[in-house]
Motif scaffolding. Structure first.
Motif, mmCIF file in Angstrom:
data_model
loop_
_atom_site.group_PDB
_atom_site.id
_atom_site.type_symbol
_atom_site.label_atom_id
_atom_site.label_comp_id
_atom_site.label_asym_id
_atom_site.label_seq_id
_atom_site.Cartn_x
_atom_site.Cartn_y
_atom_site.Cartn_z
ATOM 1 N N THR A 20 55.305 29.460 35.377
ATOM 2 C CA THR A 20 55.089 29.649 36.670
ATOM 3 C C THR A 20 56.623 29.738 37.612
ATOM 4 O O THR A 20 57.251 28.834 37.137
ATOM 5 N N ILE A 21 56.782 30.686 38.358
ATOM 6 C CA ILE A 21 58.098 30.738 39.172
ATOM 7 C C ILE A 21 58.107 29.431 40.357
ATOM 8 O O ILE A 21 56.974 29.577 41.220
ATOM 9 N N VAL A 22 58.658 28.670 40.247
ATOM 10 C CA VAL A 22 58.825 27.564 41.071
ATOM 11 C C VAL A 22 60.133 27.706 41.751
ATOM 12 O O VAL A 22 61.197 27.141 41.138
ATOM 13 N N GLY A 23 60.200 27.897 42.898
ATOM 14 C CA GLY A 23 61.540 28.025 43.683
ATOM 15 C C GLY A 23 62.364 29.021 42.946
ATOM 16 O O GLY A 23 62.211 30.196 42.735
ATOM 17 N N SER A 24 63.498 28.530 42.240
ATOM 18 C CA SER A 24 64.289 29.219 41.558
ATOM 19 C C SER A 24 64.325 29.188 39.997
ATOM 20 O O SER A 24 65.122 29.518 39.230
ATOM 21 N N LYS A 25 63.219 28.567 39.409
ATOM 22 C CA LYS A 25 63.117 28.231 38.024
ATOM 23 C C LYS A 25 61.906 28.682 37.715
ATOM 24 O O LYS A 25 60.600 28.791 38.396
ATOM 25 N N HIS A 68 57.521 38.074 44.819
ATOM 26 C CA HIS A 68 57.955 36.653 44.108
ATOM 27 C C HIS A 68 59.335 36.229 44.450
ATOM 28 O O HIS A 68 60.116 37.250 45.082
ATOM 29 N N SER A 69 59.494 35.062 44.251
ATOM 30 C CA SER A 69 61.048 34.638 44.584
ATOM 31 C C SER A 69 61.971 35.033 43.782
ATOM 32 O O SER A 69 63.252 35.480 44.034
ATOM 33 N N LEU A 70 61.620 35.307 42.349
ATOM 34 C CA LEU A 70 62.499 36.166 41.250
ATOM 35 C C LEU A 70 61.548 37.455 40.938
ATOM 36 O O LEU A 70 60.505 37.377 40.997
ATOM 37 N N SER A 71 62.525 38.273 40.341
ATOM 38 C CA SER A 71 61.795 39.827 40.083
ATOM 39 C C SER A 71 60.987 39.516 38.783
ATOM 40 O O SER A 71 61.401 38.784 38.120
ATOM 41 N N VAL A 72 59.913 40.245 38.579
ATOM 42 C CA VAL A 72 59.087 40.297 37.395
ATOM 43 C C VAL A 72 59.243 41.432 36.807
ATOM 44 O O VAL A 72 59.493 42.676 37.148
ATOM 45 N N GLY A 73 58.475 41.780 35.497
ATOM 46 C CA GLY A 73 58.861 42.857 34.844
ATOM 47 C C GLY A 73 57.497 43.772 34.489
ATOM 48 O O GLY A 73 57.527 44.537 34.110
ATOM 49 N N TYR A 74 56.439 42.964 35.029
ATOM 50 C CA TYR A 74 55.067 44.017 34.896
ATOM 51 C C TYR A 74 54.761 45.026 35.525
ATOM 52 O O TYR A 74 53.714 45.605 35.391
ATOM 53 N N PRO A 77 69.798 29.899 31.484
ATOM 54 C CA PRO A 77 70.072 31.252 31.927
ATOM 55 C C PRO A 77 69.719 31.506 33.161
ATOM 56 O O PRO A 77 68.828 31.179 33.663
ATOM 57 N N GLY A 78 70.340 32.393 33.829
ATOM 58 C CA GLY A 78 70.450 32.480 35.344
ATOM 59 C C GLY A 78 69.340 33.893 35.505
ATOM 60 O O GLY A 78 68.519 34.442 34.425
ATOM 61 N N HIS A 79 69.150 34.479 36.557
ATOM 62 C CA HIS A 79 68.149 35.620 37.078
ATOM 63 C C HIS A 79 69.250 36.614 37.780
ATOM 64 O O HIS A 79 69.555 36.044 39.005
ATOM 65 N N VAL A 80 69.122 37.894 37.741
ATOM 66 C CA VAL A 80 69.821 38.718 38.356
ATOM 67 C C VAL A 80 69.080 38.864 39.818
ATOM 68 O O VAL A 80 67.772 39.032 39.745
ATOM 69 N N LYS A 121 56.789 60.356 53.584
ATOM 70 C CA LYS A 121 57.505 59.323 52.825
ATOM 71 C C LYS A 121 57.530 58.000 53.621
ATOM 72 O O LYS A 121 58.121 58.115 54.826
ATOM 73 N N GLU A 122 56.514 57.119 53.386
ATOM 74 C CA GLU A 122 56.497 56.044 54.170
ATOM 75 C C GLU A 122 56.973 54.731 53.616
ATOM 76 O O GLU A 122 56.640 54.459 52.569
ATOM 77 N N LEU A 123 57.868 53.918 54.250
ATOM 78 C CA LEU A 123 58.411 52.661 53.933
ATOM 79 C C LEU A 123 57.300 51.746 53.933
ATOM 80 O O LEU A 123 56.778 51.389 55.015
ATOM 81 N N LEU A 124 56.797 51.002 52.949
ATOM 82 C CA LEU A 124 55.896 49.935 52.967
ATOM 83 C C LEU A 124 56.466 48.782 53.315
ATOM 84 O O LEU A 124 55.977 47.945 54.071
ATOM 85 N N HIS A 125 57.436 48.277 52.620
ATOM 86 C CA HIS A 125 58.051 46.946 52.681
ATOM 87 C C HIS A 125 59.401 46.958 51.923
ATOM 88 O O HIS A 125 59.604 47.729 50.968
ATOM 89 N N GLU A 126 60.086 46.019 52.316
ATOM 90 C CA GLU A 126 61.332 45.872 51.358
ATOM 91 C C GLU A 126 61.408 44.283 50.835
ATOM 92 O O GLU A 126 60.883 43.282 51.546
ATOM 93 N N SER A 127 61.574 44.208 49.614
ATOM 94 C CA SER A 127 61.710 42.995 48.930
ATOM 95 C C SER A 127 62.761 42.241 48.344
ATOM 96 O O SER A 127 63.526 43.078 47.688
ATOM 97 N N THR A 128 63.126 40.994 48.684
ATOM 98 C CA THR A 128 64.240 40.400 48.145
ATOM 99 C C THR A 128 64.068 39.340 47.016
ATOM 100 O O THR A 128 63.153 38.628 47.330
ATOM 101 N N TYR A 129 64.584 39.432 46.241
ATOM 102 C CA TYR A 129 64.503 38.520 44.992
ATOM 103 C C TYR A 129 65.938 37.837 44.529
ATOM 104 O O TYR A 129 66.871 38.503 44.782
ATOM 105 N N LYS A 130 65.810 36.472 44.589
ATOM 106 C CA LYS A 130 66.849 35.508 44.695
ATOM 107 C C LYS A 130 67.677 35.789 43.330
ATOM 108 O O LYS A 130 67.292 36.195 42.071
ATOM 109 N N MET A 131 69.070 35.401 43.372
ATOM 110 C CA MET A 131 69.959 35.755 42.424
ATOM 111 C C MET A 131 70.205 34.053 41.889
ATOM 112 O O MET A 131 70.326 33.251 42.821
#
Length: 470
Positions: free
Chosen positions: A281-286, A319-325, A409-412, A431-441
């Motif tokens: 599980t993503i907990v904070g930055s880990k 998510h706090s970090l980006s996911v791949g699915y 290892p870190g995360h982009v 074309k409507e913007l739903l939201h902007e999401s930020t994922y931590k480095m």
């Protein structure tokens, strides 16, 4: 002259009588701490008792009254409770003090009169009981609610060959105002003060809001559907167990117009007893193991199905970090009670939530009354607007031997937008913007040991204690 002598003699006699009475009362009053003989409370003799004894005797009498059983008939069921649980209690708790002071306080005349009464019949103090209406109404409602019959709206059930519609049915609920008013009137004016109370609550029929005809609007073709791939392998075994559990917990719900559906309300608590396993599980930055790891893929898959059904999404968190699915900005995270996915049925008919997990892929289907035109189409586009490269961070660790090195290892980091693009007759109309999401480095950590060398500690010499920097 004779009349004057007689008056004087009478005054002397009265004075002597009051003096003798005052002397006797004074002598009696020296017996401090005890109630005078002849005093009763609620018919029970408390004379000669100290305050503690009398209070205990009164409490026992009060408990007999408050402990009376109350049987409330609600439809075909009976609710069992006690008067004390409905706000019935002792209201003159100073009665013991009044009994203790009787014949001891006041003017000489008052004490004389009171003591004479004790000698010629005694004094009885009454316990006063009171029904607290405000408390009673609240407690009454709570007591009878489990015995009410809930109304049943018509409901959808998937059969594998379309839907089966479960018929609606009436329910009944307690008419609270009339029932509590009648109950108060009975206790205050009709009850004998000792017998068990058998009371019949007034009920009223409740009609279902949604009927078979409303469910018949639902099409066998999904309004929205979405599938994500699930990673296999032994390392994902418990994660996939959580996905299976989560998919099952969110399957088969009929959600009526105007109703909101919270994923957390149907999935929590995140405990072993509720079926959850430890997984990444993503907990904070880990990424750490915790109960329910993998459930965010369930939420994200559902979220994308909701988008395609164009239902109203009330709450969604990245998510706090980006996911791949799923694509960037198309994810939906669940965490504790502060990150939830909540949506609302903003259509004119019930919708049905269906999930399917085969161990390889996870699918959510949303069925309902699709009033969109055949030539109406929506697509969702993820736009990556910023990439934050992974930095390198060196950390010295005195608890590890000098010369050793570990890498975490870190995360982009990423910033992405999700666009909703609408087509009519094959042509883009909006074309409507739903939201902007930020994922931590998250930086890659190079952990270098700075402690005692392994050879030094094994040489037979006593190793020095080292403490990490804080």
């Amino acid at each position: 002259m004779k009349v004057l002598k007689r008056i004087t003699f009478l005054i002397l006699c009265l004075t002597l009588m009051f003096c003798i009475s005052a002397f006797v009362m004074g002598k009696e009053n020296r017996d401090d701490g005890k109630i005078k003989r002849g005093v009763k409370i609620n018919g029970e003799n408390v004379g000669g008792m100290k305050k503690k004894e009398a209070t205990e005797a009164v409490h026992n009498a009060v408990m007999k009254k408050t402990g009376v059983k109350v049987n409330i008939k609600v439809g075909d069921n009976t609710c069992h409770t006690k008067l004390v649980d409905l706000g019935y209690d002792w209201s003159n708790e100073d009665v013991v003090d009044d009994a203790l002071e009787y014949g001891k306080v006041g003017s000489i005349v008052t004490r004389y009169v009171n003591n004479e009464q004790l000698r010629h019949g005694g004094k009885n103090f009454k316990i006063k009981m009171k029904l607290d209406n405000k408390k009673m109404k609240k407690k009454f409602k709570k007591a009878v609610e489990p015995y009410e019959l809930p109304v049943l709206n018509a409901e959808l059930k998937a059969t594998g060959h379309g839907f089966k519609i479960l018929k609606e049915d009436n329910g009944y609920e307690v008419a609270q105002k009339k029932s509590t008013d009648d109950f108060a009137n009975y206790v205050n004016n009709k009850w004998d003060g000792k017998s068990d109370i058998n009371f019949k609550a007034t009920t009223k029929v409740t009609k279902p809001k949604y009927k078979v005809k409303d469910c018949m609007k639902v099409s066998n073709k999904p309004m929205g559907t979405f599938t994500t791939s699930v990673s296999g392998g032994e390392e994902n075994r418990t994660r996939n167990k959580n996905i299976r559990v989560g998919a099952k917990k969110l399957d088969g719900y009929t959600i009526y117009p105007g109703e909101q559906f919270s994923c957390n309300e149907h999935l929590a608590p995140w405990t072993e007893d509720n079926g959850w396993y430890n997984a990444g599980t993503i907990v904070g930055s880990k990424v750490e193991d915790s109960l329910g790891g993998g459930i965010c893929q369930v939420a994200s898959t559902l979220y994308n199905a909701l988008l395609r059904a164009e239902l109203k999404v009330v709450k969604r968190f990245p998510h706090s970090l980006s996911v791949g699915y799923v694509d960037f900005a198309a994810d939906a995270a669940l965490a504790g009670d502060y990150k939830d996915l909540v949506f609302e049925n903003n259509t004119d008919a019930p919708i049905y939530l269906q999930s399917h997990f085969d161990g390889v892929s996870l699918t959510f289907n949303i069925y309902g009354h699709d009033t969109r035109k055949k030539w109406h189409e929506v697509k969702y586009e993820s736009e990556l607007i910023k990439t934050i490269p992974v930095k390198k961070e060196v950390v010295k660790d005195p608890s590890k031997p000098a010369g050793t090195e570990e890498i975490e290892p870190g995360h982009v980091g990423r910033v992405a937008k999700l666009w909703k693009i609408t087509f009519e007759h094959g042509k883009q109309v909006s074309k409507e913007l739903l939201h902007e999401s930020t994922y931590k480095m998250v930086p890659t950590k190079v952990i270098k040991g700075t402690g005692k060398n392994i050879k030094e500690t094994e040489s037979g010499e006593k190793a020095e204690e080292t403490t990490g920097e804080h």
